[in-house]
Design an enzyme around this catalytic site. Structure first.
Site, PDB file in Angstrom:
ATOM      1  N   GLU A   1     -10.510  18.671   6.238  1.00 20.60           N
ATOM      2  CA  GLU A   1     -10.757  17.476   5.425  1.00 20.60           C
ATOM      3  C   GLU A   1     -11.344  16.433   6.371  1.00 20.60           C
ATOM      4  OE1 GLU A   1      -8.357  16.860   1.617  1.00 20.60           O
ATOM      5  OE2 GLU A   1      -7.638  15.285   2.958  1.00 20.60           O
TER       6      GLU A   1
ATOM      7  N   TYR B   1     -14.990  13.776   7.148  1.00 20.43           N
ATOM      8  CA  TYR B   1     -16.219  13.229   6.578  1.00 20.43           C
ATOM      9  C   TYR B   1     -16.772  12.176   7.524  1.00 20.43           C
ATOM     10  CZ  TYR B   1     -13.283   9.352   5.246  1.00 20.43           C
ATOM     11  OH  TYR B   1     -12.404   8.310   5.279  1.00 20.43           O
TER      12      TYR B   1
ATOM     13  N   TYR C   1      -6.600   8.033   0.170  1.00 17.96           N
ATOM     14  CA  TYR C   1      -5.882   8.005   1.449  1.00 17.96           C
ATOM     15  C   TYR C   1      -4.979   9.230   1.544  1.00 17.96           C
ATOM     16  CZ  TYR C   1      -7.726   3.367   1.893  1.00 17.96           C
ATOM     17  OH  TYR C   1      -8.603   2.325   1.993  1.00 17.96           O
ATOM     18  N   SER C   2      -5.050   9.915   2.686  1.00 18.54           N
ATOM     19  CA  SER C   2      -4.164  11.056   2.919  1.00 18.54           C
ATOM     20  C   SER C   2      -2.745  10.533   3.049  1.00 18.54           C
ATOM     21  CB  SER C   2      -4.528  11.768   4.218  1.00 18.54           C
ATOM     22  OG  SER C   2      -5.873  12.148   4.214  1.00 18.54           O
TER      23      SER C   2
END
Ligand SMILES: Cc1cc2nc3c(=O)[nH]c(=O)nc-3n(C[C@H](O)[C@H](O)[C@H](O)COP(=O)(O)OP(=O)(O)OC[C@H]3O[C@@H](n4cnc5c(N)ncnc54)[C@H](O)[C@@H]3O)c2cc1C
Ligand SMILES: NC(=O)c1ccc[n+]([C@@H]2O[C@H](COP(=O)([O-])OP(=O)(O)OC[C@H]3O[C@@H](n4cnc5c(N)ncnc54)[C@H](OP(=O)(O)O)[C@@H]3O)[C@@H](O)[C@H]2O)c1
Length: 385
Positions: free
Chosen positions: A383, A385, A144-145
Protein backbone atom coordinates in the site's frame (compact mmCIF):
# COMPACT_ATOMS: atom_id res chain seq x y z
CA UNK A 1 20.94 -13.75 12.19
CA UNK A 2 21.12 -10.94 14.66
CA UNK A 3 17.54 -11.45 15.75
CA UNK A 4 18.55 -14.98 16.60
CA UNK A 5 15.74 -15.81 14.25
CA UNK A 6 16.58 -19.33 13.26
CA UNK A 7 16.09 -18.64 9.62
CA UNK A 8 17.65 -21.85 8.42
CA UNK A 9 15.43 -23.69 10.85
CA UNK A 10 12.41 -21.44 11.15
CA UNK A 11 11.02 -20.89 14.57
CA UNK A 12 7.58 -22.04 13.59
CA UNK A 13 8.92 -25.48 12.73
CA UNK A 14 10.26 -25.83 16.25
CA UNK A 15 6.93 -25.20 17.92
CA UNK A 16 6.07 -28.22 20.00
CA UNK A 17 2.97 -26.90 21.66
CA UNK A 18 -0.22 -27.10 19.67
CA UNK A 19 -0.68 -23.77 17.95
CA UNK A 20 -3.55 -21.84 19.38
CA UNK A 21 -5.32 -19.35 17.23
CA UNK A 22 -5.00 -15.66 17.95
CA UNK A 23 -8.00 -13.73 19.11
CA UNK A 24 -10.48 -14.21 21.85
CA UNK A 25 -11.56 -17.76 21.39
CA UNK A 26 -9.47 -20.90 21.71
CA UNK A 27 -11.51 -22.68 19.12
CA UNK A 28 -11.32 -19.91 16.54
CA UNK A 29 -9.63 -21.30 13.46
CA UNK A 30 -8.71 -17.87 12.11
CA UNK A 31 -6.02 -16.27 14.22
CA UNK A 32 -6.37 -12.74 12.97
CA UNK A 33 -9.84 -12.30 11.56
CA UNK A 34 -11.52 -13.79 14.57
CA UNK A 35 -15.02 -15.09 14.43
CA UNK A 36 -15.86 -13.20 17.58
CA UNK A 37 -14.55 -9.96 16.16
CA UNK A 38 -16.45 -10.31 12.93
CA UNK A 39 -19.59 -11.34 14.78
CA UNK A 40 -19.18 -8.16 16.75
CA UNK A 41 -18.78 -6.25 13.48
CA UNK A 42 -21.88 -7.89 12.11
CA UNK A 43 -23.82 -7.22 15.26
CA UNK A 44 -22.70 -3.62 15.12
CA UNK A 45 -23.56 -3.42 11.46
CA UNK A 46 -27.02 -4.64 12.42
CA UNK A 47 -27.20 -2.08 15.19
CA UNK A 48 -26.11 0.66 12.83
CA UNK A 49 -28.81 -0.40 10.40
CA UNK A 50 -31.46 -0.43 13.11
CA UNK A 51 -30.35 3.05 14.06
CA UNK A 52 -31.01 4.09 10.50
CA UNK A 53 -27.37 4.91 9.89
CA UNK A 54 -27.25 2.44 7.05
CA UNK A 55 -30.29 2.84 4.98
CA UNK A 56 -31.74 -0.11 3.14
CA UNK A 57 -33.29 -3.03 5.04
CA UNK A 58 -32.28 -5.36 2.22
CA UNK A 59 -28.72 -4.64 3.23
CA UNK A 60 -29.16 -7.28 5.97
CA UNK A 61 -27.70 -9.48 3.27
CA UNK A 62 -24.23 -8.24 3.98
CA UNK A 63 -24.08 -4.51 4.13
CA UNK A 64 -21.16 -3.37 6.21
CA UNK A 65 -19.31 -6.62 5.59
CA UNK A 66 -17.07 -7.92 2.85
CA UNK A 67 -15.89 -11.47 2.30
CA UNK A 68 -12.15 -11.62 1.86
CA UNK A 69 -10.59 -15.01 1.31
CA UNK A 70 -13.63 -16.68 2.78
CA UNK A 71 -13.75 -14.46 5.88
CA UNK A 72 -16.18 -11.69 6.61
CA UNK A 73 -14.61 -8.41 7.57
CA UNK A 74 -16.18 -5.05 8.46
CA UNK A 75 -16.55 -2.94 5.33
CA UNK A 76 -17.80 0.62 4.80
CA UNK A 77 -20.21 0.66 7.68
CA UNK A 78 -20.18 4.44 7.30
CA UNK A 79 -20.15 6.28 3.97
CA UNK A 80 -19.09 9.85 3.16
CA UNK A 81 -22.80 10.76 2.95
CA UNK A 82 -23.55 9.25 6.35
CA UNK A 83 -20.31 9.29 8.34
CA UNK A 84 -20.03 8.31 11.98
CA UNK A 85 -19.57 11.27 14.31
CA UNK A 86 -16.88 10.22 16.75
CA UNK A 87 -15.06 12.27 19.31
CA UNK A 88 -11.41 12.91 19.93
CA UNK A 89 -9.97 11.18 22.97
CA UNK A 90 -6.47 12.61 22.64
CA UNK A 91 -3.99 14.05 20.20
CA UNK A 92 -0.26 13.99 20.77
CA UNK A 93 2.63 15.22 18.65
CA UNK A 94 5.03 12.28 18.57
CA UNK A 95 7.91 13.78 16.59
CA UNK A 96 10.23 16.67 17.44
CA UNK A 97 11.25 19.63 15.31
CA UNK A 98 13.67 19.10 12.45
CA UNK A 99 14.86 21.46 9.71
CA UNK A 100 11.87 20.26 7.63
CA UNK A 101 8.72 22.40 7.61
CA UNK A 102 6.60 19.22 7.68
CA UNK A 103 8.31 17.75 10.74
CA UNK A 104 5.16 17.18 12.81
CA UNK A 105 3.41 13.82 13.09
CA UNK A 106 0.55 13.24 15.52
CA UNK A 107 -0.94 10.18 17.19
CA UNK A 108 -4.68 10.70 17.50
CA UNK A 109 -7.11 8.49 19.37
CA UNK A 110 -10.78 8.74 18.43
CA UNK A 111 -13.76 7.26 20.22
CA UNK A 112 -16.13 5.41 17.90
CA UNK A 113 -18.36 4.11 20.66
CA UNK A 114 -17.91 0.58 19.35
CA UNK A 115 -19.74 1.51 16.14
CA UNK A 116 -16.78 1.41 13.74
CA UNK A 117 -15.28 -2.05 14.23
CA UNK A 118 -12.25 -2.76 12.07
CA UNK A 119 -9.52 -5.30 11.78
CA UNK A 120 -5.77 -4.84 11.69
CA UNK A 121 -4.53 -3.53 8.34
CA UNK A 122 -7.66 -1.58 7.38
CA UNK A 123 -8.09 2.17 6.86
CA UNK A 124 -10.75 4.72 7.73
CA UNK A 125 -11.75 7.95 6.05
CA UNK A 126 -11.86 11.33 7.76
CA UNK A 127 -13.95 14.25 6.59
CA UNK A 128 -12.54 17.66 7.45
CA UNK A 129 -14.84 20.68 7.78
CA UNK A 130 -13.04 22.30 4.81
CA UNK A 131 -12.81 24.36 2.74
CA UNK A 132 -11.15 21.83 0.50
CA UNK A 133 -8.77 22.49 -2.38
CA UNK A 134 -11.62 23.42 -4.68
CA UNK A 135 -13.67 25.15 -2.01
CA UNK A 136 -15.92 22.19 -1.06
CA UNK A 137 -17.36 22.30 2.44
CA UNK A 138 -17.06 19.86 4.10
CA UNK A 139 -13.92 18.58 2.41
CA UNK A 140 -13.78 15.31 0.50
CA UNK A 141 -12.65 12.32 2.54
CA UNK A 142 -9.00 11.46 3.04
CA UNK A 143 -8.00 7.90 3.83
CA UNK A 144 -5.80 7.03 6.80
CA UNK A 145 -4.34 3.63 7.68
CA UNK A 146 -5.46 2.57 11.12
CA UNK A 147 -2.58 2.59 13.60
CA UNK A 148 -4.31 0.73 16.43
CA UNK A 149 -5.16 -2.94 16.63
CA UNK A 150 -8.84 -3.95 16.58
CA UNK A 151 -9.39 -3.54 20.35
CA UNK A 152 -8.00 0.01 20.21
CA UNK A 153 -5.14 1.44 22.25
CA UNK A 154 -7.01 0.96 25.53
CA UNK A 155 -8.23 -2.50 24.42
CA UNK A 156 -11.87 -1.65 25.16
CA UNK A 157 -13.08 -1.90 21.55
CA UNK A 158 -14.21 1.72 21.46
CA UNK A 159 -11.36 3.61 19.85
CA UNK A 160 -9.39 3.90 16.65
CA UNK A 161 -5.98 5.56 16.39
CA UNK A 162 -4.26 7.28 13.49
CA UNK A 163 -0.74 8.50 12.90
CA UNK A 164 -0.95 11.61 10.76
CA UNK A 165 1.72 13.83 9.30
CA UNK A 166 0.81 17.52 9.10
CA UNK A 167 1.20 18.59 5.47
CA UNK A 168 2.96 21.99 5.35
CA UNK A 169 4.49 23.45 2.21
CA UNK A 170 6.39 26.73 2.27
CA UNK A 171 7.88 28.59 -0.70
CA UNK A 172 11.66 28.44 -0.56
CA UNK A 173 11.58 25.50 1.88
CA UNK A 174 11.00 22.62 -0.54
CA UNK A 175 8.16 21.94 -2.94
CA UNK A 176 5.32 24.49 -2.76
CA UNK A 177 3.07 24.88 -5.77
CA UNK A 178 -0.19 25.91 -4.13
CA UNK A 179 -1.21 28.28 -1.40
CA UNK A 180 -4.26 28.29 0.86
CA UNK A 181 -3.02 30.74 3.49
CA UNK A 182 -3.33 34.46 2.89
CA UNK A 183 0.09 36.02 2.31
CA UNK A 184 1.67 37.23 5.53
CA UNK A 185 -1.01 35.55 7.68
CA UNK A 186 0.59 32.19 8.38
CA UNK A 187 1.35 32.12 12.12
CA UNK A 188 4.51 30.07 11.66
CA UNK A 189 5.79 31.46 8.35
CA UNK A 190 4.50 35.05 8.10
CA UNK A 191 7.32 36.08 5.76
CA UNK A 192 6.86 33.30 3.24
CA UNK A 193 5.64 34.18 -0.23
CA UNK A 194 3.42 31.10 -0.26
CA UNK A 195 2.22 28.58 2.32
CA UNK A 196 0.00 25.54 1.79
CA UNK A 197 -1.44 23.69 4.78
CA UNK A 198 -2.96 20.26 4.17
CA UNK A 199 -6.73 20.41 4.62
CA UNK A 200 -7.38 17.15 6.44
CA UNK A 201 -4.00 16.57 8.06
CA UNK A 202 -4.23 20.07 9.63
CA UNK A 203 -7.76 19.31 10.80
CA UNK A 204 -6.60 16.08 12.47
CA UNK A 205 -3.39 17.50 13.92
CA UNK A 206 -5.36 20.45 15.35
CA UNK A 207 -7.95 18.25 17.10
CA UNK A 208 -8.35 18.59 20.85
CA UNK A 209 -9.87 16.12 23.30
CA UNK A 210 -13.66 16.22 22.99
CA UNK A 211 -13.72 17.57 19.41
CA UNK A 212 -16.06 15.86 16.95
CA UNK A 213 -14.54 13.90 14.10
CA UNK A 214 -16.36 12.47 11.06
CA UNK A 215 -15.32 8.92 10.25
CA UNK A 216 -16.08 6.70 7.24
CA UNK A 217 -15.21 3.07 6.55
CA UNK A 218 -13.56 0.88 7.56
CA UNK A 219 -12.09 -0.24 4.28
CA UNK A 220 -9.07 -2.01 2.82
CA UNK A 221 -8.10 -5.64 2.43
CA UNK A 222 -4.58 -5.43 1.02
CA UNK A 223 -2.71 -5.17 4.29
CA UNK A 224 -4.48 -7.78 6.40
CA UNK A 225 -2.47 -10.30 8.35
CA UNK A 226 -2.34 -13.91 7.25
CA UNK A 227 -4.39 -16.38 9.23
CA UNK A 228 -1.52 -18.78 9.85
CA UNK A 229 -0.12 -18.10 13.34
CA UNK A 230 3.17 -19.59 12.14
CA UNK A 231 3.57 -17.11 9.28
CA UNK A 232 6.54 -14.73 9.27
CA UNK A 233 6.27 -11.04 8.49
CA UNK A 234 8.66 -8.51 6.99
CA UNK A 235 7.29 -5.00 7.42
CA UNK A 236 8.76 -2.11 5.39
CA UNK A 237 7.54 1.36 6.35
CA UNK A 238 8.45 4.91 5.44
CA UNK A 239 7.17 7.60 7.81
CA UNK A 240 3.47 7.31 8.57
CA UNK A 241 3.47 4.09 6.55
CA UNK A 242 4.18 2.61 9.99
CA UNK A 243 0.43 2.80 10.75
CA UNK A 244 -0.73 -0.67 9.65
CA UNK A 245 2.34 -2.26 11.21
CA UNK A 246 1.63 -0.72 14.60
CA UNK A 247 -1.82 -2.21 14.26
CA UNK A 248 -0.36 -5.65 13.42
CA UNK A 249 2.42 -5.59 15.98
CA UNK A 250 0.09 -4.69 18.81
CA UNK A 251 -2.08 -7.62 17.79
CA UNK A 252 0.92 -9.96 17.68
CA UNK A 253 2.88 -8.84 20.72
CA UNK A 254 0.87 -6.50 22.90
CA UNK A 255 -2.88 -7.02 23.27
CA UNK A 256 -4.17 -9.19 26.10
CA UNK A 257 -6.57 -11.01 23.80
CA UNK A 258 -4.02 -12.07 21.19
CA UNK A 259 -0.58 -11.81 22.77
CA UNK A 260 1.39 -15.06 22.86
CA UNK A 261 -0.59 -16.76 20.13
CA UNK A 262 1.72 -15.79 17.28
CA UNK A 263 4.42 -18.38 16.61
CA UNK A 264 6.26 -16.84 13.65
CA UNK A 265 8.75 -14.02 13.43
CA UNK A 266 8.21 -10.38 12.51
CA UNK A 267 10.91 -7.96 11.34
CA UNK A 268 10.14 -4.26 11.10
CA UNK A 269 12.14 -1.80 8.97
CA UNK A 270 11.24 1.86 9.40
CA UNK A 271 12.63 4.71 7.29
CA UNK A 272 12.46 8.34 8.45
CA UNK A 273 14.41 11.52 7.64
CA UNK A 274 15.72 12.35 11.15
CA UNK A 275 15.96 10.48 14.43
CA UNK A 276 13.49 13.06 15.79
CA UNK A 277 11.05 11.65 13.21
CA UNK A 278 11.18 8.05 14.46
CA UNK A 279 7.68 6.81 15.18
CA UNK A 280 6.80 4.67 18.20
CA UNK A 281 10.49 3.92 18.73
CA UNK A 282 9.99 3.06 22.41
CA UNK A 283 7.12 0.68 21.66
CA UNK A 284 9.30 -1.26 19.22
CA UNK A 285 12.21 -1.38 21.63
CA UNK A 286 9.98 -2.69 24.40
CA UNK A 287 8.52 -5.33 22.10
CA UNK A 288 11.96 -6.39 21.02
CA UNK A 289 13.09 -6.70 24.63
CA UNK A 290 10.06 -8.85 25.45
CA UNK A 291 10.17 -10.99 22.30
CA UNK A 292 13.83 -11.09 21.23
CA UNK A 293 13.39 -14.38 19.36
CA UNK A 294 10.31 -13.30 17.47
CA UNK A 295 10.54 -9.59 16.84
CA UNK A 296 13.26 -7.48 15.35
CA UNK A 297 13.29 -3.73 14.66
CA UNK A 298 15.73 -1.85 12.44
CA UNK A 299 15.52 1.71 11.19
CA UNK A 300 17.05 3.83 8.48
CA UNK A 301 17.47 7.52 9.27
CA UNK A 302 18.13 9.03 5.87
CA UNK A 303 19.73 12.34 6.80
CA UNK A 304 21.97 10.78 9.43
CA UNK A 305 23.32 7.67 7.76
CA UNK A 306 24.75 7.16 4.28
CA UNK A 307 24.55 4.16 2.00
CA UNK A 308 26.69 3.70 -1.09
CA UNK A 309 23.91 1.44 -2.37
CA UNK A 310 21.60 4.44 -2.75
CA UNK A 311 22.40 5.70 -6.24
CA UNK A 312 19.73 8.41 -6.01
CA UNK A 313 20.86 10.58 -3.11
CA UNK A 314 23.33 8.43 -1.18
CA UNK A 315 21.16 8.36 1.97
CA UNK A 316 20.10 5.36 4.00
CA UNK A 317 16.58 4.29 3.06
CA UNK A 318 14.73 1.23 4.34
CA UNK A 319 15.78 -0.95 1.43
CA UNK A 320 19.45 -0.08 1.99
CA UNK A 321 19.14 -0.96 5.65
CA UNK A 322 17.61 -4.25 4.56
CA UNK A 323 20.56 -4.88 2.26
CA UNK A 324 22.75 -5.06 5.36
CA UNK A 325 20.82 -8.18 6.38
CA UNK A 326 20.04 -9.43 2.89
CA UNK A 327 21.34 -12.98 3.45
CA UNK A 328 19.07 -13.58 6.45
CA UNK A 329 16.18 -11.75 4.85
CA UNK A 330 16.50 -13.74 1.65
CA UNK A 331 16.09 -16.99 3.59
CA UNK A 332 12.96 -15.51 5.13
CA UNK A 333 11.61 -14.16 1.83
CA UNK A 334 11.99 -17.59 0.22
CA UNK A 335 10.10 -19.27 3.04
CA UNK A 336 6.54 -19.82 1.75
CA UNK A 337 5.29 -18.85 5.19
CA UNK A 338 6.76 -15.35 4.96
CA UNK A 339 4.65 -12.34 4.00
CA UNK A 340 6.22 -9.08 2.88
CA UNK A 341 4.39 -5.80 3.57
CA UNK A 342 5.23 -2.30 2.36
CA UNK A 343 3.48 0.88 3.35
CA UNK A 344 4.37 4.49 2.63
CA UNK A 345 6.40 5.78 -0.29
CA UNK A 346 6.09 4.14 -3.67
CA UNK A 347 9.87 3.83 -4.07
CA UNK A 348 9.94 0.92 -1.63
CA UNK A 349 8.70 -1.53 -4.24
CA UNK A 350 11.70 -0.96 -6.46
CA UNK A 351 13.79 -0.92 -3.29
CA UNK A 352 12.59 -4.43 -2.47
CA UNK A 353 13.55 -5.50 -6.00
CA UNK A 354 16.99 -3.90 -5.57
CA UNK A 355 17.45 -5.96 -2.44
CA UNK A 356 16.54 -9.35 -3.82
CA UNK A 357 16.72 -9.38 -7.60
CA UNK A 358 20.32 -10.62 -7.72
CA UNK A 359 19.58 -13.38 -5.25
CA UNK A 360 16.50 -14.44 -7.15
CA UNK A 361 18.52 -14.66 -10.34
CA UNK A 362 21.41 -16.42 -8.65
CA UNK A 363 18.97 -19.21 -7.86
CA UNK A 364 17.97 -19.48 -11.51
CA UNK A 365 14.68 -17.60 -11.31
CA UNK A 366 13.41 -14.55 -13.17
CA UNK A 367 12.56 -11.71 -10.76
CA UNK A 368 9.25 -10.86 -12.48
CA UNK A 369 8.18 -14.49 -12.21
CA UNK A 370 9.28 -14.72 -8.59
CA UNK A 371 7.24 -11.63 -7.76
CA UNK A 372 4.26 -12.92 -9.69
CA UNK A 373 4.37 -16.11 -7.63
CA UNK A 374 4.64 -14.18 -4.37
CA UNK A 375 1.58 -12.15 -5.38
CA UNK A 376 -0.30 -15.25 -6.45
CA UNK A 377 0.50 -16.81 -3.07
CA UNK A 378 -0.85 -13.63 -1.46
CA UNK A 379 2.32 -12.99 0.47
CA UNK A 380 3.28 -9.65 -1.11
CA UNK A 381 1.23 -6.78 0.32
CA UNK A 382 1.74 -3.25 -0.89
CA UNK A 383 0.00 0.00 0.00
CA UNK A 384 2.16 2.81 -1.32
CA UNK A 385 1.65 5.92 -3.39
C1 LIG B 1 -4.82 4.19 1.80
C2 LIG B 1 -4.20 5.47 2.34
C3 LIG B 1 -3.74 5.50 3.63
C4 LIG B 1 -3.16 6.66 4.13
N1 LIG B 1 -2.71 6.66 5.41
C5 LIG B 1 -2.13 7.76 5.92
C6 LIG B 1 -1.63 7.76 7.26
O1 LIG B 1 -1.71 6.76 7.97
N2 LIG B 1 -1.09 8.91 7.73
C7 LIG B 1 -0.97 10.04 6.94
O2 LIG B 1 -0.48 11.04 7.45
N3 LIG B 1 -1.43 10.04 5.68
C8 LIG B 1 -2.01 8.95 5.15
N4 LIG B 1 -2.51 8.97 3.89
C9 LIG B 1 -2.50 10.25 3.16
C10 LIG B 1 -3.80 11.06 3.49
O3 LIG B 1 -4.91 10.41 2.89
C11 LIG B 1 -3.78 12.48 2.94
O4 LIG B 1 -3.50 12.43 1.57
C12 LIG B 1 -2.77 13.37 3.62
O5 LIG B 1 -3.04 13.48 5.01
C13 LIG B 1 -2.79 14.78 3.02
O6 LIG B 1 -4.10 15.27 3.10
P1 LIG B 1 -4.40 16.81 3.34
O7 LIG B 1 -5.86 17.02 3.20
O8 LIG B 1 -3.76 17.29 4.60
O9 LIG B 1 -3.61 17.47 2.15
P2 LIG B 1 -4.29 18.19 0.89
O10 LIG B 1 -4.88 19.47 1.30
O11 LIG B 1 -5.15 17.21 0.19
O12 LIG B 1 -2.99 18.47 0.02
C14 LIG B 1 -2.30 17.40 -0.56
C15 LIG B 1 -1.46 17.94 -1.71
O13 LIG B 1 -2.30 18.52 -2.71
C16 LIG B 1 -1.67 19.68 -3.19
N5 LIG B 1 -2.69 20.61 -3.75
C17 LIG B 1 -3.27 21.66 -3.17
N6 LIG B 1 -4.13 22.26 -4.02
C18 LIG B 1 -4.09 21.56 -5.14
C19 LIG B 1 -4.75 21.67 -6.40
N7 LIG B 1 -5.63 22.64 -6.63
N8 LIG B 1 -4.45 20.75 -7.35
C20 LIG B 1 -3.57 19.76 -7.12
N9 LIG B 1 -2.92 19.60 -5.95
C21 LIG B 1 -3.17 20.49 -4.99
C22 LIG B 1 -0.98 20.26 -1.99
O14 LIG B 1 0.07 21.12 -2.40
C23 LIG B 1 -0.48 19.02 -1.28
O15 LIG B 1 0.80 18.67 -1.73
C24 LIG B 1 -3.05 7.82 3.34
C25 LIG B 1 -3.54 7.77 2.03
C26 LIG B 1 -4.10 6.62 1.53
C27 LIG B 1 -4.59 6.61 0.10
N1 LIG C 1 -1.63 3.17 3.34
C1 LIG C 1 -0.91 4.03 2.63
O1 LIG C 1 -0.87 3.99 1.42
C2 LIG C 1 -0.13 5.04 3.36
C3 LIG C 1 -0.18 5.06 4.75
C4 LIG C 1 0.57 6.02 5.42
C5 LIG C 1 1.34 6.91 4.67
N2 LIG C 1 1.34 6.87 3.34
C6 LIG C 1 2.17 7.79 2.54
O2 LIG C 1 3.50 7.40 2.74
C7 LIG C 1 4.35 8.49 2.62
C8 LIG C 1 5.21 8.58 3.88
O3 LIG C 1 5.69 9.82 3.93
P1 LIG C 1 6.10 10.57 5.24
O4 LIG C 1 6.11 12.00 4.86
O5 LIG C 1 5.28 10.13 6.40
O6 LIG C 1 7.56 10.00 5.39
P2 LIG C 1 8.85 10.75 5.85
O7 LIG C 1 8.72 11.01 7.29
O8 LIG C 1 9.14 11.89 4.93
O9 LIG C 1 9.92 9.62 5.60
C9 LIG C 1 10.19 9.14 4.34
C10 LIG C 1 11.55 8.48 4.41
O10 LIG C 1 11.67 7.66 3.25
C11 LIG C 1 12.86 8.06 2.55
N3 LIG C 1 12.68 7.87 1.13
C12 LIG C 1 12.60 8.79 0.14
N4 LIG C 1 12.47 8.19 -1.05
C13 LIG C 1 12.48 6.86 -0.81
C14 LIG C 1 12.41 5.73 -1.64
N5 LIG C 1 12.32 5.83 -2.97
N6 LIG C 1 12.45 4.51 -1.08
C15 LIG C 1 12.55 4.37 0.25
N7 LIG C 1 12.64 5.42 1.10
C16 LIG C 1 12.61 6.65 0.57
C17 LIG C 1 13.08 9.51 2.92
O11 LIG C 1 14.45 9.79 2.70
P3 LIG C 1 14.98 11.24 2.20
O12 LIG C 1 15.16 12.03 3.44
O13 LIG C 1 16.27 10.93 1.52
O14 LIG C 1 13.95 11.77 1.25
C18 LIG C 1 12.68 9.48 4.39
O15 LIG C 1 13.73 8.99 5.16
C19 LIG C 1 3.47 9.69 2.40
O16 LIG C 1 3.36 9.92 1.02
C20 LIG C 1 2.16 9.23 3.00
O17 LIG C 1 1.03 9.94 2.56
C21 LIG C 1 0.63 5.92 2.66
Amino acid sequence: MALDLPVTRPLHLEATRPVQAHGASKSTSSPFVTTSRVSAALALAGLARQCGVLRRATAVKKKGVRVVEGKEIPWNLFSPKAPYKGSTVSKETITSKTPLVNWETCHVIMDHGGKVPYIEGQSIGIIAPGPDKKGETPAKIRLYSIASSAPGDDEKNNTVSLVVKRVVEVAGRGWCEYSNVEKGKDPEFPDAAKVYRGVCSSHICDLNAGDDVLITGPTGAEMLLPEDPEANMIFMATGTGIAPFRSHLRNLFHDRVSKGKFKGVAWLFLGVPFSQSLLYDEEWKEMQAEYPDQFRYDYAVSSEEKSEKNKINGEMWVQHKMMQYADDLWELVKDPKTHVYMCGLKGMESGFAECFQERVEAEGMVYAEFLKKMKKDKRYHVEVY
